[in-house]
Scaffold this active site. Structure first.
Site, PDB file in Angstrom:
ATOM      1  N   ASP A   1       1.235  -0.788   0.056  1.00 31.29           N
ATOM      2  CA  ASP A   1      -0.025  -0.281  -0.053  1.00 31.29           C
ATOM      3  C   ASP A   1       1.217   1.273  -0.191  1.00 31.29           C
ATOM      4  OD1 ASP A   1      -2.686   2.018  -0.125  1.00 31.29           O
ATOM      5  OD2 ASP A   1      -1.705   1.709   2.146  1.00 31.29           O
TER       6      ASP A   1
ATOM      7  N   ASP B   1      -0.831  -1.456   5.752  1.00 26.35           N
ATOM      8  CA  ASP B   1      -1.542  -1.329   7.276  1.00 26.35           C
ATOM      9  C   ASP B   1      -3.360  -0.091   7.701  1.00 26.35           C
ATOM     10  OD1 ASP B   1      -1.970   1.536   6.129  1.00 26.35           O
ATOM     11  OD2 ASP B   1      -0.786   2.609   7.983  1.00 26.35           O
TER      12      ASP B   1
ATOM     13  N   ASP C   1      -6.725  -2.766   3.610  1.00 24.08           N
ATOM     14  CA  ASP C   1      -6.085  -3.896   3.028  1.00 24.08           C
ATOM     15  C   ASP C   1      -6.450  -5.107   3.984  1.00 24.08           C
ATOM     16  OD1 ASP C   1      -5.105  -1.575   1.929  1.00 24.08           O
ATOM     17  OD2 ASP C   1      -3.534  -1.326   3.415  1.00 24.08           O
TER      18      ASP C   1
END
Length: 708
Positions: A397, A595, A599
């Site tokens: 990410d 995080d 996700d």
């Protein structure tokens, strides 16, 4: 769990039944398929196994001390007397074997009945052999050959082997059950994001709090500052700034006005608005995320451990050797044939006792877990390490993983060249704003020792910016829409704004008395170590893929800066999950690092999920590994640790099976015709102990392994 709940095996998901039980293939306890609730209570198997572990350990410790005292020079058995010592060992070992180890015998018998030999088969046979032979030797010593007398002239007993094996296996089972129980915590953390009640508005504008379950499509709801949005819907009155990191994973709040869509579970930061519910119950985005996480956890292809794979061949081979040895000695062996046959058969089973085999993986994992913690890597289970050692694609990410997740002031451009004066005006305006970007500008001003001036006539224009008066000057800060509204010409800085956006910056114009004065730019800064770590990971054969909910221009800018192989932007939670599944379907072995709550489904669906420690709890609960303090360099350390741990486990298995491969034929008596050598059960136990010592010593080497 409610009646009718379906249970499945985490290792063999094709096994599904109504109600709890054990898997007929691997022997593991079945887990409920439904979404766990807060009032589900503790795992009954974990409670039972924990109790059995403490009792078996409490009895095994004195049992081991009594048995091993002569080997360390303690005259304990001389004080007690050999016969008394053996009877005391029987008293201590019997509750362990006949009560504590009962689940192992049940699963071992089920594995034999179902023709699916596994670790429980080995445990049951090994414990039964050691205990059964010891009871026989204690009660009927005259049936044993005189040459097999042990310490003090008595027949040898192996009660300590049976007791210690059971205690060690329970220790491993308890650790495994605790790790598996945390998978339900991930879903509960998601469910906690949604409020339990909503502020319902009647047609006459009367307001009252009602349970969330009573909200229907079309209901009007008020959301006040600091409250979570109850369901998915559209704003009908008011405006606010909403933290949508649940959906996008991005730290910047989104301005919401009449007609804007809002998502259940997101956090209203400021302002109050009235919304109309469009999706409720299981149809909300949050509910779908919960279901995706639960489904991904259930459908993940489990790793069939090396031990279980070999055990399917090893167990029947050992049993066959034991039976064959008994038959040959009984039929053609020297007198006393029955005693020789019994000793040979028992020696085979004792030397093949799965103590070292059971220690091979958990000892390495336990040591690697401690070493990983020192390196900033928290490991959930052995599967995560094994999967990480084999991955070839890493999905990351952007926000909070490649970037810090905290916006910072990056550029100040003043048309008259006086950047300090421009920043003084901007910080004065933003001092009255609650927007997340305001904090970045104020911090940047303080870092440059700029005094924050008071502002009069402050006004926040949702979705555009802020205006006010500073030192009798009419000032404004915001986007191009605000400048157009105030009829401020922006063409002179248009190219610079475009260039900044290409670099991933958020640029804001500053106007003074109706004229453009300059601009300030804010960005979520890239982590200092990110570029070097990514280059190193690529050098280790990993393809790096960015998957983010941010816009494509900002994502592309970060990707160019870091040299990332592929970029996927503007992704929703289901898009990230689909990306993981697509890559896996193409043959890639995928690790996912992230995080945010968004996700979580992808972390669960990947071959191994890696959560940044600074992120959401649900991301951490959904992942196999967690990196403390959001240290991206720990990804590389985790990969090295995984590779070296799996190498260590394979070495342990070679030690364990090597002793058995050499010892089993000798125990069966293959050397007797040529050398007159028949391995006694005592030597078989010694060989078993040496294999355990070698496994433990080798595993402890991981404590000092280099991760550079």
């Amino acid at each position: 769990m409610p009646k009718g709940t379906l249970y499945t095996c985490p290792m063999d998901p094709e096994i599904v039944q109504e109600g709890p039980g054990t898997c007929p293939i691997c022997g593991m306890a079945l887990e409920p398929m439904g979404i766990p609730t807060a009032d589900a209570g503790p795992n009954p198997e974990l409670v039972d196994f924990t109790r059995r572990f403490w009792i078996s350990a409490g009895l095994a410790i004195p049992l081991f001390i009594i048995a091993m005292a002569p080997m360390v020079g303690l005259p304990l058995r001389n004080w007690l007397g050999e016969r008394t010592s053996q009877w005391l060992e029987l008293v201590l070992a019997t509750p362990i074997v006949l009560w504590a180890a009962k689940p192992f015998f049940e699963r071992g018998w089920a594995s034999i009945r179902n023709r699916s030999p596994n670790m429980f088969t080995l445990i049951a046979i090994g414990v039964a052999a050691a205990y059964g032979f010891s009871v026989f030797a204690l009660l009927f010593p005259d049936f044993l050959p005189h040459g097999f007398a042990g310490h003090g002239g008595s027949a040898p007993v192996y009660f300590e082997a049976a007791g210690v094996i059971v205690a060690l296996v329970f220790a491993g089972q308890v650790m495994e059950l605790k790790a598996r129980e945390r998978t339900g915590s991930a879903i509960r953390a998601l469910l906690d994001l949604s409020p339990k009640t909503a502020r319902w508005l009647a047609d006459d504008n009367h307001e009252q709090d009602v349970p969330l379950e009573e909200i229907r499509v079309g209901d009007r709801l008020r959301v006040r500052p600091g409250e979570s949005v109850p369901v998915d819907g559209v704003i009908e009155e008011g405006a606010s700034s909403v933290d949508e990191s649940l959906v996008t994973g991005e730290s910047l709040a989104i301005e919401k006005v009449v007609g804007s869509a809002v998502t259940g579970g997101t956090l209203n930061q400021r302002g109050s608005f009235v919304m109309r519910a469009e999706k409720v119950g299981s149809e909300t985005l949050l509910a779908r995320i919960v279901e995706m996480v639960a489904s991904a956890q259930r459908s993940r292809a489990p790793i069939q451990s090396m031990v279980d794979r070999v055990s399917r061949i090893f167990v029947p081979t050992v049993v066959a050797f034991s039976v064959l040895a008994f038959a040959i000695w009984w039929l053609v062996g020297p007198e006393p044939t029955l005693s020789h046959a019994l000793v040979a058969a028992i020696s085979v089973l004792i030397i093949a006792c799965p103590c070292a085999l059971g220690l091979a993986t958990p000892m390495s994992i336990m040591t690697a877990t401690g070493r990983g913690a020192q390196a900033g890597v928290l490991i959930r289970n052995a599967e995560a390490l094994e999967r990480l050692s084999n991955v070839d694609t890493l999905i990351v990410d952007k926000t909070g993983t490649l970037t810090t997740g905290k916006p910072a002031l990056t550029e100040v451009v003043a048309l008259d060249g006086n950047e300090e004066a421009l920043l003084e005006i901007a910080s004065a305006l933003e001092a009255g704003s609650e927007h997340p970007l305001a904090d970045a500008i104020l911090k940047g001003a303080r870092d440059r020792n700029i005094k924050i001036q008071p502002t009069q006539a402050f006004e926040a224009i949702t979705g555009m910016g802020v205006t006010g008066r500073v030192d009798e000057l009419a000032v404004a800060l915001g986007n191009k829409a605000l400048m157009d509204r105030l009829r401020v010409e922006t063409a002179s800085l248009a190219d610079q704004v475009f260039a900044l956006q290409e670099k991933g910056r958020t640029a804001m114009y500053v106007a003074v008395d109706g004229k453009l004065a300059g601009l300030v730019a804010v960005a979520d800064t890239v982590r200092r170590e990110a570029r070097e770590v990514i280059r190193t990971l690529q050098g280790h054969g990993l393809k790096i893929v960015m998957a983010t909910g941010d816009n494509s221009r900002t994502a592309a800018a970060v990707a160019r800066e870091l040299g990332i192989d592929a970029v996927y932007a503007d992704l929703q939670p289901q898009d990230k999950l689909e990306l993981v599944e697509t890559l896996r379907s193409e043959g890639a072995r995928v690790a996912m690092a992230g995080d945010g709550v968004n996700d979580a489904p992808a972390l669960s669906a990947a071959d191994v999920g890696i959560a940044m420690g600074t992120g959401a709890d649900v991301a951490i609960e959904s992942a196999g590994l967690t990196l403390l303090q959001g240290d991206l360099a720990a990804v590389l350390r985790a990969r090295l640790l995984a590779e070296k741990t799996m190498r260590n486990i394979r070495q342990n298995l070679v030690f364990a099976f090597g002793y058995n491969a050499l010892g089993v034929p000798i125990a069966a008596g293959v050397l007797y015709p040529a050398f007159g050598l028949l391995l006694s059960p005592m030597l078989a136990a010694l060989a078993m102990s040496l294999s355990s010592v070698s496994v433990i010593a080798n595993a402890l080497r991981l404590r000092a392994v280099s991760l550079k």
